[in-house]
Design a protein around this motif. Structure first.
Motif, PDB file in Angstrom:
ATOM      1  N   GLY A   1       9.215   7.663 -21.597  1.00 53.29           N
ATOM      2  CA  GLY A   1       8.577   6.453 -21.073  1.00 53.29           C
ATOM      3  C   GLY A   1       9.295   5.181 -21.493  1.00 53.29           C
ATOM      4  N   HIS A   2       9.035   4.114 -20.740  1.00 55.40           N
ATOM      5  CA  HIS A   2       9.722   2.836 -20.995  1.00 55.40           C
ATOM      6  C   HIS A   2       9.279   2.189 -22.302  1.00 55.40           C
ATOM      7  CE1 HIS A   2      12.012   2.463 -17.288  1.00 55.40           C
ATOM      8  NE2 HIS A   2      10.990   3.054 -16.667  1.00 55.40           N
ATOM      9  N   ALA A   3       8.067   2.481 -22.761  1.00 57.06           N
ATOM     10  CA  ALA A   3       7.619   1.920 -24.042  1.00 57.06           C
ATOM     11  C   ALA A   3       8.498   2.426 -25.181  1.00 57.06           C
ATOM     12  CB  ALA A   3       6.156   2.288 -24.296  1.00 57.06           C
ATOM     13  N   THR A   4       8.846   3.715 -25.123  1.00 56.87           N
ATOM     14  CA  THR A   4       9.752   4.271 -26.136  1.00 56.87           C
ATOM     15  C   THR A   4      11.141   3.652 -25.995  1.00 56.87           C
ATOM     16  OG1 THR A   4       8.522   6.356 -26.100  1.00 56.87           O
ATOM     17  CG2 THR A   4      10.738   6.399 -27.053  1.00 56.87           C
ATOM     18  N   GLY A   5      11.577   3.444 -24.738  1.00 60.09           N
ATOM     19  CA  GLY A   5      12.873   2.795 -24.521  1.00 60.09           C
ATOM     20  C   GLY A   5      12.912   1.404 -25.132  1.00 60.09           C
ATOM     21  N   ASP A   6      11.810   0.650 -24.981  1.00 58.04           N
ATOM     22  CA  ASP A   6      11.746  -0.685 -25.587  1.00 58.04           C
ATOM     23  C   ASP A   6      11.788  -0.600 -27.106  1.00 58.04           C
ATOM     24  OD1 ASP A   6      11.592  -1.719 -23.069  1.00 58.04           O
ATOM     25  OD2 ASP A   6       9.429  -2.139 -23.121  1.00 58.04           O
ATOM     26  N   TRP A   7      11.106   0.422 -27.659  1.00 53.89           N
ATOM     27  CA  TRP A   7      11.125   0.644 -29.108  1.00 53.89           C
ATOM     28  C   TRP A   7      12.555   0.860 -29.592  1.00 53.89           C
ATOM     29  CZ3 TRP A   7      12.758   4.434 -32.437  1.00 53.89           C
ATOM     30  CH2 TRP A   7      12.262   4.415 -33.741  1.00 53.89           C
ATOM     31  N   VAL A   8      13.318   1.648 -28.850  1.00 48.56           N
ATOM     32  CA  VAL A   8      14.712   1.927 -29.212  1.00 48.56           C
ATOM     33  C   VAL A   8      15.537   0.638 -29.204  1.00 48.56           C
ATOM     34  CG1 VAL A   8      16.836   3.065 -28.451  1.00 48.56           C
ATOM     35  CG2 VAL A   8      14.665   4.312 -28.424  1.00 48.56           C
ATOM     36  N   LEU A   9      15.406  -0.168 -28.143  1.00 47.58           N
ATOM     37  CA  LEU A   9      16.197  -1.405 -28.044  1.00 47.58           C
ATOM     38  C   LEU A   9      15.911  -2.339 -29.216  1.00 47.58           C
ATOM     39  CD1 LEU A   9      15.825  -2.124 -24.220  1.00 47.58           C
ATOM     40  CD2 LEU A   9      17.887  -1.329 -25.394  1.00 47.58           C
ATOM     41  N   LYS A  10      14.625  -2.488 -29.570  1.00 53.46           N
ATOM     42  CA  LYS A  10      14.278  -3.397 -30.660  1.00 53.46           C
ATOM     43  C   LYS A  10      14.800  -2.882 -32.005  1.00 53.46           C
ATOM     44  CE  LYS A  10       9.860  -3.668 -29.403  1.00 53.46           C
ATOM     45  NZ  LYS A  10       8.421  -4.093 -29.355  1.00 53.46           N
ATOM     46  N   HIS A  11      14.765  -1.551 -32.210  1.00 58.03           N
ATOM     47  CA  HIS A  11      15.250  -1.016 -33.486  1.00 58.03           C
ATOM     48  C   HIS A  11      16.767  -1.029 -33.576  1.00 58.03           C
ATOM     49  CE1 HIS A  11      11.124   0.133 -34.253  1.00 58.03           C
ATOM     50  NE2 HIS A  11      11.484   0.505 -35.470  1.00 58.03           N
ATOM     51  N   VAL A  12      17.434  -0.875 -32.456  1.00 56.45           N
ATOM     52  CA  VAL A  12      18.899  -1.011 -32.466  1.00 56.45           C
ATOM     53  C   VAL A  12      19.281  -2.418 -32.913  1.00 56.45           C
ATOM     54  CG1 VAL A  12      20.930  -1.169 -30.973  1.00 56.45           C
ATOM     55  CG2 VAL A  12      19.403   0.798 -30.793  1.00 56.45           C
TER      56      VAL A  12
ATOM     57  N   LEU B   1      28.781  -2.776 -26.674  1.00 56.90           N
ATOM     58  CA  LEU B   1      28.199  -1.462 -26.929  1.00 56.90           C
ATOM     59  C   LEU B   1      27.161  -1.131 -25.872  1.00 56.90           C
ATOM     60  CD1 LEU B   1      25.189  -1.501 -29.012  1.00 56.90           C
ATOM     61  CD2 LEU B   1      26.733  -3.314 -29.696  1.00 56.90           C
ATOM     62  N   ASP B   2      27.066   0.141 -25.579  1.00 56.93           N
ATOM     63  CA  ASP B   2      26.131   0.631 -24.566  1.00 56.93           C
ATOM     64  C   ASP B   2      25.457   1.885 -25.129  1.00 56.93           C
ATOM     65  OD1 ASP B   2      25.687   0.449 -21.306  1.00 56.93           O
ATOM     66  OD2 ASP B   2      25.484   2.460 -22.115  1.00 56.93           O
ATOM     67  N   LEU B   3      24.120   1.906 -25.155  1.00 55.61           N
ATOM     68  CA  LEU B   3      23.407   3.074 -25.688  1.00 55.61           C
ATOM     69  C   LEU B   3      23.670   4.291 -24.792  1.00 55.61           C
ATOM     70  CD1 LEU B   3      20.009   1.492 -26.754  1.00 55.61           C
ATOM     71  CD2 LEU B   3      22.083   1.818 -28.093  1.00 55.61           C
ATOM     72  N   ASP B   4      23.949   5.405 -25.420  1.00 57.57           N
ATOM     73  CA  ASP B   4      24.295   6.626 -24.680  1.00 57.57           C
ATOM     74  C   ASP B   4      23.034   7.282 -24.102  1.00 57.57           C
ATOM     75  OD1 ASP B   4      26.978   6.315 -25.363  1.00 57.57           O
ATOM     76  OD2 ASP B   4      26.713   7.398 -27.258  1.00 57.57           O
ATOM     77  N   LEU B   5      23.132   7.638 -22.839  1.00 54.71           N
ATOM     78  CA  LEU B   5      22.081   8.396 -22.143  1.00 54.71           C
ATOM     79  C   LEU B   5      20.700   7.744 -22.323  1.00 54.71           C
ATOM     80  CD1 LEU B   5      23.278  11.977 -23.181  1.00 54.71           C
ATOM     81  CD2 LEU B   5      23.777  10.761 -21.053  1.00 54.71           C
ATOM     82  N   PHE B   6      20.694   6.423 -22.269  1.00 51.18           N
ATOM     83  CA  PHE B   6      19.439   5.695 -22.470  1.00 51.18           C
ATOM     84  C   PHE B   6      18.436   5.994 -21.358  1.00 51.18           C
ATOM     85  CE2 PHE B   6      16.806   1.843 -22.107  1.00 51.18           C
ATOM     86  CZ  PHE B   6      16.290   1.815 -23.393  1.00 51.18           C
ATOM     87  N   LYS B   7      18.932   6.230 -20.159  1.00 47.41           N
ATOM     88  CA  LYS B   7      18.038   6.552 -19.038  1.00 47.41           C
ATOM     89  C   LYS B   7      17.231   7.812 -19.327  1.00 47.41           C
ATOM     90  CE  LYS B   7      18.051   7.108 -14.000  1.00 47.41           C
ATOM     91  NZ  LYS B   7      17.256   8.346 -13.990  1.00 47.41           N
ATOM     92  N   ASN B   8      17.853   8.785 -20.020  1.00 47.18           N
ATOM     93  CA  ASN B   8      17.137  10.016 -20.346  1.00 47.18           C
ATOM     94  C   ASN B   8      15.946   9.744 -21.266  1.00 47.18           C
ATOM     95  OD1 ASN B   8      18.997  11.335 -18.820  1.00 47.18           O
ATOM     96  ND2 ASN B   8      20.161  12.204 -20.528  1.00 47.18           N
ATOM     97  N   ILE B   9      16.131   8.765 -22.183  1.00 45.25           N
ATOM     98  CA  ILE B   9      15.027   8.423 -23.091  1.00 45.25           C
ATOM     99  C   ILE B   9      13.867   7.837 -22.291  1.00 45.25           C
ATOM    100  CG2 ILE B   9      14.344   6.907 -24.988  1.00 45.25           C
ATOM    101  CD1 ILE B   9      17.199   7.114 -26.040  1.00 45.25           C
ATOM    102  N   ASN B  10      14.172   6.907 -21.379  1.00 42.46           N
ATOM    103  CA  ASN B  10      13.122   6.315 -20.542  1.00 42.46           C
ATOM    104  C   ASN B  10      12.439   7.369 -19.685  1.00 42.46           C
ATOM    105  OD1 ASN B  10      13.172   3.631 -21.321  1.00 42.46           O
ATOM    106  ND2 ASN B  10      14.847   3.118 -19.938  1.00 42.46           N
ATOM    107  N   ASP B  11      13.257   8.256 -19.070  1.00 44.90           N
ATOM    108  CA  ASP B  11      12.690   9.275 -18.173  1.00 44.90           C
ATOM    109  C   ASP B  11      11.850  10.286 -18.938  1.00 44.90           C
ATOM    110  OD1 ASP B  11      13.941   7.982 -16.125  1.00 44.90           O
ATOM    111  OD2 ASP B  11      15.626   9.398 -15.962  1.00 44.90           O
ATOM    112  N   SER B  12      12.286  10.649 -20.164  1.00 43.35           N
ATOM    113  CA  SER B  12      11.607  11.704 -20.924  1.00 43.35           C
ATOM    114  C   SER B  12      10.383  11.202 -21.676  1.00 43.35           C
ATOM    115  CB  SER B  12      12.589  12.338 -21.914  1.00 43.35           C
ATOM    116  OG  SER B  12      13.697  12.897 -21.248  1.00 43.35           O
TER     117      SER B  12
END
Length: 566
Positions: A435-446, A422-433
């Motif tokens: 920040g990477h802290a939110t991206g890390d939050w997403v990975l841990k909750h997934v 599995l690959d998270l969709d448009l994950f780069k947009n989350i980091n860009d919009s």
């Protein structure tokens, strides 16, 4: 006794005769002579590969008050026994005594002997950096000293070059150690050096030269009844004979290894022998036998893999323990110095008592906090070796290793094995919009929503970035599809407001199962990756099961983004 010391590395028949003669006059020996005679018997058993018997004999002597010289011999051969028995933690505890002697003893022979044994331990544990350090220190302390230790040091230094792929240097080193050991009256260790030259010849495709040398080494080892090394030479000869296409001779030497018991010291060589027999039977078109020995080779390889992990864990734990002890000693020394300073200040001015006590209390608090931190670090390092630091699931190396081992077992039972990538969709947009802290939050909750949906026996792995894989042993593709659908729905249902932002999360999935032609996990992963690409290409946030048509679509003009191989 001095005659046995001289003969033990040059004339095994003479050693046995001398020991028998001394045993007949046991009552006429002093207690120290009796202890040394028992140690000689233990050394003979160690050379013969009877490690448990040798260990018990040495323990029976160690409990008495013996000379430092005899105690050194006991430590040396006891460490060899523990390595042969694969009791790595006990071996490290024993070597701790040597580390302490190095620091407090000014005798060069003692230092050289300690570093020789540390280097030998590092060699057996595949710790190449430490092998290099300890062998060089041993060489430094034996320049004008003990020729026996010098012989060992030269051999260990040559193995350090060999393990670092410095074949030219290793060849020169083994030739030098062979000449030195033989000239100093240690022919057994001359054969050890010649075996190293044979190993280099094999790596350089000089199989005929390797065959000649190994035959010579085998004759020498047989003379000394050096059973452990005889097994290794049989395995190397089987491998060399196969490369020379002398199939019947290769089978003969391989079978000598295969009839041995499955004790730990034989596993490495039985893996080589099983592979030789499998390839030899393929040449003679005896495919069932070839398959049976290939299966044996895989089983032994799995045991070697487990043994390598045990070595690494034991080594890292011991290394950490030594570092921790060194820090603790340094802090205790600091505390002692503070106490002495307090006494001096008391004599000069009693008014400084409060300040000194404050410093001492601070030191004790600091020491306690430091020890607590060290303990937590030790636990953390063990976890980091296998898991992804952010999400807590297996990292790519550990996950694929475990999955490959499970795949072999499932394949042998002709059962199902499925892979979900599995690959998270448009994950780069989350980091860009956000920040990477939110991206890390997403990975841990997934990870947290997927874990409850899979079994304990399933292998959850972070392959890199926003990419994950589920390895599902004994699961058919329909079961895998259901799991993937549940995971997709769980990810889509994650409430992102707790991250401090509101956005949608989705993932694309690819599913594949094994078929009869799959000999490893790689093709199953590749097919799952193709299915994942199809999910991405079809609009994302969906689950796709692999089919041959998907692969044709990829080849017809699309550039595949490979999760596993790129």
């Amino acid at each position: 006794m001095s005659q046995i010391d001289k003969a033990i590395s040059s004339s095994p028949e003479e050693v046995e005769e001398l020991i028998d003669n001394l045993l007949t006059s046991w009552d006429g020996l002093t207690q120290q002579q009796q202890f040394r005679l028992i140690v000689y018997q233990a050394i003979q058993k160690s050379y013969a590969g009877e490690y448990q018997s040798s260990k018990e004999l040495l323990l029976s002597v160690e409990s008495y008050e013996v000379s430092d010289e005899l105690l050194t011999d006991i430590y040396q051969y006891q460490s060899a026994n523990l390595l042969g028995l694969r009791q790595y933690s006990e071996a490290f505890q024993l070597m701790d005594s040597y580390l302490k002697k190095i620091k407090v003893d000014d005798d060069l022979d003692t230092k050289a002997g300690a570093y020789v044994r540390l280097a030998n331990l590092a060699l057996n544990l595949d710790a190449n950096e430490e092998l290099r350090e300890y062998s060089e220190r041993a060489l430094l302390y034996t320049k004008e000293g003990n020729s026996r230790l010098r012989c060992f040091s030269l051999i260990l230094s040559s193995y350090a070059d060999l393990n670092e792929f410095k074949y030219l240097q290793a060849e020169k080193g083994f030739a030098r150690s062979k000449e030195y050991c033989e000239n100093k009256g240690f022919p057994l260790f001359g054969f050890v050096s010649e075996k190293g030259l044979a190993e280099i010849a094999i790596k350089g495709n000089k199989y005929k030269d390797a065959e000649i040398m190994l035959n010579k080494v085998l004759d020498g080892y047989n003379k000394y009844n050096y059973n452990f090394e005889i097994v290794s030479v049989h395995a190397l000869l089987a491998e060399t004979k196969l490369l020379l296409k002398k199939f019947s001779e290769a089978e003969e030497f391989a079978n000598r290894v295969m009839i041995l018991s499955d004790e730990p010291s034989h596993i490495k060589y039985k893996a080589i022998a099983a592979k030789v027999l499998s390839q030899s039977y393929v040449e003679s078109k005896q495919y069932q036998l070839a398959y049976d020995y290939l299966e044996s080779h895989q089983n032994y390889t799995s045991l070697i893999h487990d043994d390598t992990k045990a070595k690494a864990n034991a080594y890292q734990m011991a290394k950490f323990k030594h570092q921790e002890q060194a820090r603790e000693i340094a802090l205790l020394n600091q505390e002692r110095q503070l106490v002495e300073a307090q006494k001096e200040l008391d004599q000069a001015d009693r008014t400084n008592d409060v300040m000194i006590m404050t410093m001492l209390t601070g030191s004790v608090v600091f020491l306690s906090l430091f020890l607590l931190y060290s303990h937590r670090q030790k636990l953390r390092y063990r976890k980091l070796a296998l898991t992804d630091r952010l999400t807590g699931v297996y990292n790519r190396g550990a996950g694929q290793d475990f999955a490959e081992n499970e795949f072999v077992q499932v394949s042998l039972r002709k059962a199902h094995f499925s892979v979900v990538v599995l690959d998270l969709d448009l994950f780069k947009n989350i980091n860009d919009s956000f920040g990477h802290a939110t991206g890390d939050w997403v990975l841990k909750h997934v990870v947290s929503v997927i874990k409850p949906l899979i079994r304990d026996s399933d292998i959850f792995t972070r392959m890199g970035g926003e990419e994950f894989a589920l390895f599902l042993p004994y699961s058919c593709e329909q079961t895998a599809l259901k799991i993937a659908e549940r995971c997709k729905d769980a990810i889509e249902a994650i409430d992102t407001k707790y991250s401090g932002h509101v956005f949608n999360i989705s993932a694309s999935f690819g599913v594949s199962s094994n078929d009869r032609e799959d000999l490893s996990l790689d093709p199953v992963l590749k097919r799952a990756d193709i299915a994942l690409y199809a999910s991405k290409h079809s609009g994302r946030n969906r689950v796709t099961l692999y089919s041959p048509e998907l692969e044709q679509q990829c080849k017809s003009g699309e550039t595949q983004r490979s999760l596993v191989f790129n």
